[in-house]
Design an enzyme around this catalytic site. Structure first.
Site, PDB file in Angstrom:
ATOM      1  N   TYR A 257       0.857  10.722 -10.883  1.00 17.57           N
ATOM      2  CA  TYR A 257       0.480   9.680  -9.927  1.00 17.57           C
ATOM      3  C   TYR A 257      -0.012   8.434 -10.668  1.00 17.57           C
ATOM      4  O   TYR A 257       0.441   7.314 -10.420  1.00 17.57           O
ATOM      5  CB  TYR A 257      -0.609  10.207  -8.984  1.00 17.57           C
TER       6      TYR A 257
ATOM      7  N   SER B 254       0.191   9.435  -2.940  1.00 18.69           N
ATOM      8  CA  SER B 254      -1.082   9.144  -3.615  1.00 18.69           C
ATOM      9  C   SER B 254      -1.944  10.368  -3.946  1.00 18.69           C
ATOM     10  O   SER B 254      -3.136  10.211  -4.198  1.00 18.69           O
ATOM     11  CB  SER B 254      -1.890   8.166  -2.760  1.00 18.69           C
TER      12      SER B 254
ATOM     13  N   ASP C  32      -9.319  16.764 -13.180  1.00 18.65           N
ATOM     14  CA  ASP C  32     -10.507  16.009 -12.743  1.00 18.65           C
ATOM     15  C   ASP C  32     -11.342  15.557 -13.944  1.00 18.65           C
ATOM     16  O   ASP C  32     -11.927  16.401 -14.633  1.00 18.65           O
ATOM     17  CB  ASP C  32     -11.397  16.882 -11.841  1.00 18.65           C
TER      18      ASP C  32
ATOM     19  N   LYS D  81       1.752   4.520 -10.977  1.00 20.54           N
ATOM     20  CA  LYS D  81       1.117   3.227 -10.661  1.00 20.54           C
ATOM     21  C   LYS D  81       1.115   2.313 -11.886  1.00 20.54           C
ATOM     22  O   LYS D  81       1.234   1.093 -11.750  1.00 20.54           O
ATOM     23  CB  LYS D  81      -0.307   3.453 -10.153  1.00 20.54           C
TER      24      LYS D  81
ATOM     25  N   PHE E 215       0.816  -1.218   0.000  1.00 25.10           N
ATOM     26  CA  PHE E 215       0.000   0.000   0.000  1.00 25.10           C
ATOM     27  C   PHE E 215       0.848   1.265   0.000  1.00 25.10           C
ATOM     28  O   PHE E 215       0.378   2.323  -0.392  1.00 25.10           O
ATOM     29  CB  PHE E 215      -0.898   0.050   1.249  1.00 25.10           C
ATOM     30  N   ALA E 216       2.072   1.160   0.527  1.00 27.58           N
ATOM     31  CA  ALA E 216       2.881   2.361   0.740  1.00 27.58           C
ATOM     32  C   ALA E 216       3.120   3.082  -0.587  1.00 27.58           C
ATOM     33  O   ALA E 216       3.630   2.484  -1.531  1.00 27.58           O
ATOM     34  CB  ALA E 216       4.215   1.968   1.361  1.00 27.58           C
TER      35      ALA E 216
HETATM   36  N1  UFG Z   1     -13.986  17.694  -4.655  1.00 26.92           N
HETATM   37  C1  UFG Z   1     -14.524  18.944  -4.480  1.00 26.92           C
HETATM   38  N2  UFG Z   1     -14.059  19.701  -3.449  1.00 26.92           N
HETATM   39  C2  UFG Z   1     -13.079  19.275  -2.589  1.00 26.92           C
HETATM   40  C3  UFG Z   1     -12.549  17.986  -2.780  1.00 26.92           C
HETATM   41  C4  UFG Z   1     -13.030  17.217  -3.822  1.00 26.92           C
HETATM   42  O1  UFG Z   1     -15.395  19.373  -5.229  1.00 26.92           O
HETATM   43  O2  UFG Z   1     -12.695  20.029  -1.695  1.00 26.92           O
HETATM   44  C5  UFG Z   1     -14.491  16.867  -5.738  1.00 26.92           C
HETATM   45  C6  UFG Z   1     -13.416  16.536  -6.762  1.00 26.92           C
HETATM   46  O3  UFG Z   1     -13.338  17.533  -7.738  1.00 26.92           O
HETATM   47  C7  UFG Z   1     -13.910  15.198  -7.308  1.00 26.92           C
HETATM   48  C8  UFG Z   1     -14.634  14.559  -6.122  1.00 26.92           C
HETATM   49  O4  UFG Z   1     -14.905  15.620  -5.225  1.00 26.92           O
HETATM   50  O5  UFG Z   1     -14.829  15.409  -8.332  1.00 26.92           O
HETATM   51  C9  UFG Z   1     -13.818  13.512  -5.408  1.00 26.92           C
HETATM   52  O6  UFG Z   1     -12.548  14.070  -5.125  1.00 26.92           O
HETATM   53  P1  UFG Z   1     -11.473  13.353  -4.193  1.00 26.92           P
HETATM   54  O7  UFG Z   1     -10.314  14.299  -4.073  1.00 26.92           O
HETATM   55  O8  UFG Z   1     -12.120  12.878  -2.956  1.00 26.92           O
HETATM   56  O9  UFG Z   1     -11.075  12.071  -5.040  1.00 26.92           O
HETATM   57  P2  UFG Z   1     -10.499  11.955  -6.531  1.00 26.92           P
HETATM   58  O10 UFG Z   1     -11.606  11.393  -7.354  1.00 26.92           O
HETATM   59  O11 UFG Z   1      -9.888  13.203  -7.005  1.00 26.92           O
HETATM   60  O12 UFG Z   1      -9.278  10.947  -6.319  1.00 26.92           O
HETATM   61  C10 UFG Z   1      -9.421   9.636  -5.863  1.00 26.92           C
HETATM   62  C11 UFG Z   1      -8.151   9.197  -5.157  1.00 26.92           C
HETATM   63  C12 UFG Z   1      -6.977   9.200  -6.107  1.00 26.92           C
HETATM   64  C13 UFG Z   1      -7.316   8.375  -7.307  1.00 26.92           C
HETATM   65  C14 UFG Z   1      -8.606   8.829  -7.927  1.00 26.92           C
HETATM   66  C15 UFG Z   1      -8.976   7.929  -9.043  1.00 26.92           C
HETATM   67  O13 UFG Z   1      -7.872  10.061  -4.089  1.00 26.92           O
HETATM   68  O14 UFG Z   1      -5.855   8.660  -5.479  1.00 26.92           O
HETATM   69  O15 UFG Z   1      -9.641   8.802  -6.964  1.00 26.92           O
HETATM   70  O16 UFG Z   1     -10.327   7.894  -9.211  1.00 26.92           O
HETATM   71  F1  UFG Z   1      -6.343   8.496  -8.236  1.00 26.92           F
END
Ligand code: UFG
Length: 329
Positions: free
Chosen positions: A142, A78, A284, A146, A74-75
Site C-alpha cells: 500500500y 487503502s 505495524d 502511494k 482520494f479514490a
Molecule cells: N489496532 C489494534 N486492534 C485493532 C485495530 C488496530 O490494536 O483491532 C492498533 C494497530 O495495531 C495500530 C493502531 O491500533 O497500532 C491503529 O491502527 P489502525 O488500523 O486504526 O491504523 P494504522 O495505523 O494501522 O493505519 C493507518 C491507515 C493506513 C495508513 C497508516 C499510516 O489506516 O492507511 O495509518 O500511518 F497507511
C-alpha cells in the site's frame, strides 16, 4: 466559487472534504465507483458520477462536467494488511487510478492535483516526529503504491506542468462535528471505530495487537488527526499550487498509544471498551507521529480538533446515531 473534481468523494476522507468545499460555496463533482464508498455519503449539493478511476469512459464523463479548478484524488485501495495479501492489485489499481485521472486532467487543461498519500511511505521510521526529509521506504505494498503515485505526479509536473500536493495522512479519525458524515468501512479495521463499536455492543470485543512494543505502555503509538482537519488541509494546500508542487506530512504531532485511545473512548462514552490482547499485527511500526510543521508554516493550517477527546467525541456521536453506518440512513 470554483468547481472541483473529487474522486473517492463517497469515501471517508473524501466525503468530509466534499462537505468542506460545499460549505465554502464551491461546486463539486464526485467520481466514485461506490465499491467502498456510500451513495448516502455524497452530500446532496454534489454531483455523483459513478465509475472507476481506471475506466476511461467514467473519467471522461466526469471531466465532461468540468472545467475544474483542481482534482482532489482520494479514490484508492487503502488497507495495509490487504495490500500484503494482494500487492499487485494494490499497486496496479492505485497507480492506474492516479495516472488515468491525472492524464485526463492534463488533457483537459486542469493543472492542479491533490493526492491522498500516507504515512505508510515511511515504513519503520528512524525517528519521530516524522518530517518530510525522512527516508521513504514503504514497508507495505500500500505504501509503495502511494509512493509510485507521488512519483507519477512528478512526471505529470515535468511534462505537463501539473502542480501537485501530496498529503501524507497519518491516522484519520473522528466525524463531521455537525453529524453530516462519519466513518463507515466494510470491513472496518481501524482502531477508533472498532473500539466505539465494542463499547456500544455493536461489535465484538477489541483485540489489542501486541503490548510488547518498545513504548511506555507497550502498545503502538499513532498520530490521530481529525478528518475535518484533514479536509481543511486540502483547501489550504490549493493556493500553494499557484506557485509549486508540495509534499506535506499531515498529523496532529502528538502520539497516543492504543491503551490511551481505549481509555479515551471509555471516558468519552461513559462505558468500558471490552477488549483483550493478541499478537502483534504484521507490519505495524511501534510509533508513527507526524511533524506537520511545513504544512502549518507554509499554509497556515491549524487543527481545530487536536485533542483526542474531541476526535473520539465526534466519532462516538456519529456511531451512536448511525449504528448501521450509512446503511441505516
Ligand atoms: N489496532 C489494534 N486492534 C485493532 C485495530 C488496530 O490494536 O483491532 C492498533 C494497530 O495495531 C495500530 C493502531 O491500533 O497500532 C491503529 O491502527 P489502525 O488500523 O486504526 O491504523 P494504522 O495505523 O494501522 O493505519 C493507518 C491507515 C493506513 C495508513 C497508516 C499510516 O489506516 O492507511 O495509518 O500511518 F497507511
Amino acid at each position: 466559487m470554483a468547481r472541483f473534481l473529487v474522486t473517492g468523494g463517497a469515501g471517508y476522507v473524501g466525503s468530509h472534504t466534499v462537505l468542506a468545499l460545499l460549505d465554502r460555496g464551491d461546486e463539486v463533482v464526485v467520481l466514485d465507483d461506490l465499491s467502498k464508498g456510500h451513495r448516502a455519503a455524497v452530500p446532496a449539493g454534489a454531483t455523483l458520477v459513478q465509475g472507476r478511476c481506471d475506466d476511461p469512459r467514467a473519467v471522461e464523463a466526469a471531466f465532461a462536467r468540468g472545467p475544474f479548478e483542481a482534482v482532489l484524488h482520494f479514490a484508492a485501495l487503502s488497507l495495509v494488511g490487504d495490500s500484503m495479501r494482494d500487492p499487485m492489485r494494490y499497486i496496479g489499481e492505485n497507480v492506474a487510478g492516479v495516472t488515468a485521472v491525472a492524464g485526463a486532467a492534463a488533457k483537459a487543461g486542469c493543472r492542479k492535483f491533490v493526492l491522498s498519500s500516507t504515512a505508510a511511505l515511511f515504513g519503520f521510521p528512524d525517528r519521530i516526529p516524522i518530517d518530510e526529509e525522512q527516508r521513504l521506504e514503504p514497508a507495505s505494498a500500500y505504501g509503495e503504491s502511494k509512493l509510485l503515485c507521488e512519483r507519477a505526479l512528478a512526471w505529470a509536473e515535468k511534462v505537463h506542468g501539473m502542480r501537485f500536493a501530496a498529503l501524507r495522512y497519518f491516522n484519520a479519525a473522528g466525524a463531521d462535528p455537525d453529524g453530516r458524515a462519519g466513518e463507515d468501512h466494510d470491513p472496518e479495521t481501524h482502531l477508533i471505530p472498532l473500539a466505539i463499536g465494542a463499547a456500544l455492543g455493536l461489535r465484538p470485543p477489541l483485540t489489542v495487537f501486541g503490548d510488547d512494543y518498545d513504548t511506555p505502555d507497550g502498545t503502538c503509538i499513532r498520530d490521530y488527526v481529525h478528518v475535518t482537519d484533514l479536509a481543511e488541509a486540502h483547501l489550504r494546500a490549493l493556493p500553494v499550487l499557484e506557485e509549486r508542487s508540495v509534499r506535506y506530512n499531515l498529523g496532529n504531532g502528538t502520539g497516543y498509544s492504543v491503551k490511551q485511545v481505549l481509555d479515551t473512548v471509555a471516558r468519552v462514552g461513559g462505558r468500558p471498551v471490552p477488549h483483550g490482547y493478541g499478537p502483534r499485527r504484521a507490519g505495524d511500526p511501534a510509533a508513527l507521529v507526524a511533524s506537520s510543521r511545513r504544512l502549518r508554516e507554509e499554509t497556515g493550517w491549524m487543527p481545530r480538533f487536536p485533542a483526542l477527546e474531541d476526535i473520539v467525541r465526534t466519532a462516538w456521536a456519529w456511531h451512536a446515531a448511525h449504528p448501521r453506518g450509512y446503511a441505516g440512513r
